[in-house]
Design a protein around this motif. Structure first.
Motif, PDB file in Angstrom:
ATOM      1  N   ASN A   1      -5.057  -6.226  -5.638  1.00 34.37           N
ATOM      2  CA  ASN A   1      -5.860  -5.974  -6.838  1.00 34.37           C
ATOM      3  C   ASN A   1      -5.493  -4.650  -7.508  1.00 34.37           C
ATOM      4  O   ASN A   1      -5.425  -4.558  -8.721  1.00 34.37           O
ATOM      5  CB  ASN A   1      -7.355  -5.987  -6.496  1.00 34.37           C
ATOM      6  CG  ASN A   1      -7.842  -7.399  -6.232  1.00 34.37           C
ATOM      7  OD1 ASN A   1      -7.189  -8.371  -6.632  1.00 34.37           O
ATOM      8  ND2 ASN A   1      -8.976  -7.526  -5.550  1.00 34.37           N
ATOM      9  N   ARG A   2      -5.258  -3.648  -6.673  1.00 40.66           N
ATOM     10  CA  ARG A   2      -4.889  -2.370  -7.299  1.00 40.66           C
ATOM     11  C   ARG A   2      -3.532  -2.474  -7.996  1.00 40.66           C
ATOM     12  O   ARG A   2      -3.361  -1.964  -9.111  1.00 40.66           O
ATOM     13  CB  ARG A   2      -4.845  -1.235  -6.266  1.00 40.66           C
ATOM     14  CG  ARG A   2      -4.478   0.046  -6.967  1.00 40.66           C
ATOM     15  CD  ARG A   2      -4.393   1.291  -6.128  1.00 40.66           C
ATOM     16  NE  ARG A   2      -3.986   2.387  -7.009  1.00 40.66           N
ATOM     17  CZ  ARG A   2      -3.511   3.537  -6.596  1.00 40.66           C
ATOM     18  NH1 ARG A   2      -3.399   3.792  -5.309  1.00 40.66           N
ATOM     19  NH2 ARG A   2      -3.158   4.465  -7.466  1.00 40.66           N
TER      20      ARG A   2
ATOM     21  N   GLN B   1       2.296   1.892  -3.338  1.00 40.20           N
ATOM     22  CA  GLN B   1       1.229   2.331  -4.255  1.00 40.20           C
ATOM     23  C   GLN B   1       1.029   3.832  -4.130  1.00 40.20           C
ATOM     24  O   GLN B   1       0.936   4.559  -5.126  1.00 40.20           O
ATOM     25  CB  GLN B   1      -0.091   1.634  -3.908  1.00 40.20           C
ATOM     26  CG  GLN B   1      -0.143   0.170  -4.289  1.00 40.20           C
ATOM     27  CD  GLN B   1      -1.464  -0.485  -3.919  1.00 40.20           C
ATOM     28  OE1 GLN B   1      -2.257   0.082  -3.159  1.00 40.20           O
ATOM     29  NE2 GLN B   1      -1.697  -1.672  -4.439  1.00 40.20           N
TER      30      GLN B   1
ATOM     31  N   LYS C   1       0.833  -1.209   0.000  1.00 40.89           N
ATOM     32  CA  LYS C   1       0.000   0.000   0.000  1.00 40.89           C
ATOM     33  C   LYS C   1       0.865   1.257   0.000  1.00 40.89           C
ATOM     34  O   LYS C   1       0.592   2.216  -0.727  1.00 40.89           O
ATOM     35  CB  LYS C   1      -0.900  -0.028   1.253  1.00 40.89           C
ATOM     36  CG  LYS C   1      -1.824   1.159   1.399  1.00 40.89           C
ATOM     37  CD  LYS C   1      -3.054   1.016   0.535  1.00 40.89           C
ATOM     38  CE  LYS C   1      -3.954   2.230   0.620  1.00 40.89           C
ATOM     39  NZ  LYS C   1      -5.146   2.065  -0.222  1.00 40.89           N
TER      40      LYS C   1
ATOM     41  N   SER D   1      -3.924  -4.072 -11.355  1.00 43.11           N
ATOM     42  CA  SER D   1      -4.570  -3.293 -12.411  1.00 43.11           C
ATOM     43  C   SER D   1      -3.676  -2.129 -12.848  1.00 43.11           C
ATOM     44  O   SER D   1      -3.667  -1.759 -14.020  1.00 43.11           O
ATOM     45  CB  SER D   1      -5.984  -2.861 -11.999  1.00 43.11           C
ATOM     46  OG  SER D   1      -5.930  -1.733 -11.181  1.00 43.11           O
ATOM     47  N   GLU D   2      -2.886  -1.572 -11.948  1.00 43.15           N
ATOM     48  CA  GLU D   2      -1.914  -0.544 -12.346  1.00 43.15           C
ATOM     49  C   GLU D   2      -0.850  -1.160 -13.260  1.00 43.15           C
ATOM     50  O   GLU D   2      -0.484  -0.583 -14.285  1.00 43.15           O
ATOM     51  CB  GLU D   2      -1.225   0.071 -11.114  1.00 43.15           C
ATOM     52  CG  GLU D   2      -2.158   0.791 -10.151  1.00 43.15           C
ATOM     53  CD  GLU D   2      -2.537   2.205 -10.612  1.00 43.15           C
ATOM     54  OE1 GLU D   2      -1.991   2.679 -11.620  1.00 43.15           O
ATOM     55  OE2 GLU D   2      -3.402   2.810  -9.944  1.00 43.15           O
TER      56      GLU D   2
END
Lengths: 170, 170
Positions: free
Chosen positions: A115-116, A67, A64, A119-120
């Motif tokens: 998941n993020r 990110q 996180k 997708s990034e």
């Protein structure tokens, strides 16, 4: 099951390699915690150590954190610090606040964050991977930083396996 | 110090990536054991656990095992089994035979084994990395197997850090 490091559909070649490594690490982390109860997840191997639950949340917190830094290009805001600060730093704050949760709680946090990333990654390319970026005050690049994300997870997976073994010797 | 995952002089591009990851893992393993005494290296975190010394020799043994399988294309011979069997398998045999050594003993074993890997890698190329090879009864390739070598090391480095912390709580 097949274990190959090679091109991966849906990603540019090198991002595919990275995804394979990250997903393999994650698979082994999840296998290491299968079936653990809340009290097992809360068990401290030593008085000032970290529980398996805290390590799981730490794994999500590190991902996180990068990110926010890399995809969002900013520092964590107040709400993010409140949610992720303790698992990111572990230690006393983590021991106080990370307990009482069932395994599903941790797994769902890990999945949400992952998941993020996926997708990034699907929207980025290999040139981005080689772009320079400072890591821990050292010249680095995006590729190395995301390597660090999964190598930190593997480090803690090793600890989780050992703590789980200690659980049967309490 | 610079930490970048990119091309590395002396190796083909992907082998260079692999070498950077393996060498970073090794650097952190060595940092994790700096200054440990023989009795600290022999300390067992739990009765049926593994000492830091045994884990260090295990890291060398895993790499040695894949050298024999992949570079030499054969199974370990009797002499190699006698030297590397216990650290490879760990457990009771490891607890019995791996103790009483100073840190330098383990570091020199790690270096000897690593030197061969690096010189073999310098003579190989990326095509070889993607060649299929069975790993643990699964379809795999050379690249994944050598990823596994360093991910296993990182797993044990995590355990070493935890055991070292336990040493101060004996």
């Amino acid at each position: 099951m097949e274990f190959k490091l090679e091109k991966l559909e849906g990603y540019t070649p090198q991002i595919g390699h990275l995804v394979t490594q990250m997903e393999y690490a994650r698979k082994t982390t999840l296998e290491a915690v299968t079936g653990l109860t809340t009290s097992e997840l809360d068990f401290l191997p030593i008085k000032d150590g970290n529980s398996i639950g805290a390590l799981l949340l730490h794994i999500a917190a590190v991902e996180k954190g990068f990110q926010i830094e890399i995809f969002d290009g900013r520092s964590p805001n107040e709400q993010e610090m409140a949610e992720w600060g303790a698992p990111y730093s572990l230690g006393a704050e983590g021991r106080k606040s990370i307990k009482g949760y069932p395994l599903e709680y941790y797994i769902s946090k890990l999945e949400d964050v992952r998941n993020r990333t996926m997708s990034e990654f699907a929207a980025l390319n290999d040139d981005w991977l080689y772009e320079n970026r400072v890591w821990d005050h050292h010249p680095s690049n995006n590729y190395f930083i995301w390597f660090h994300v999964f190598e930190d997870e593997i480090n803690h997976r090793g600890q989780i396996r050992l703590i789980r073994k200690m659980l049967t010797h309490k």
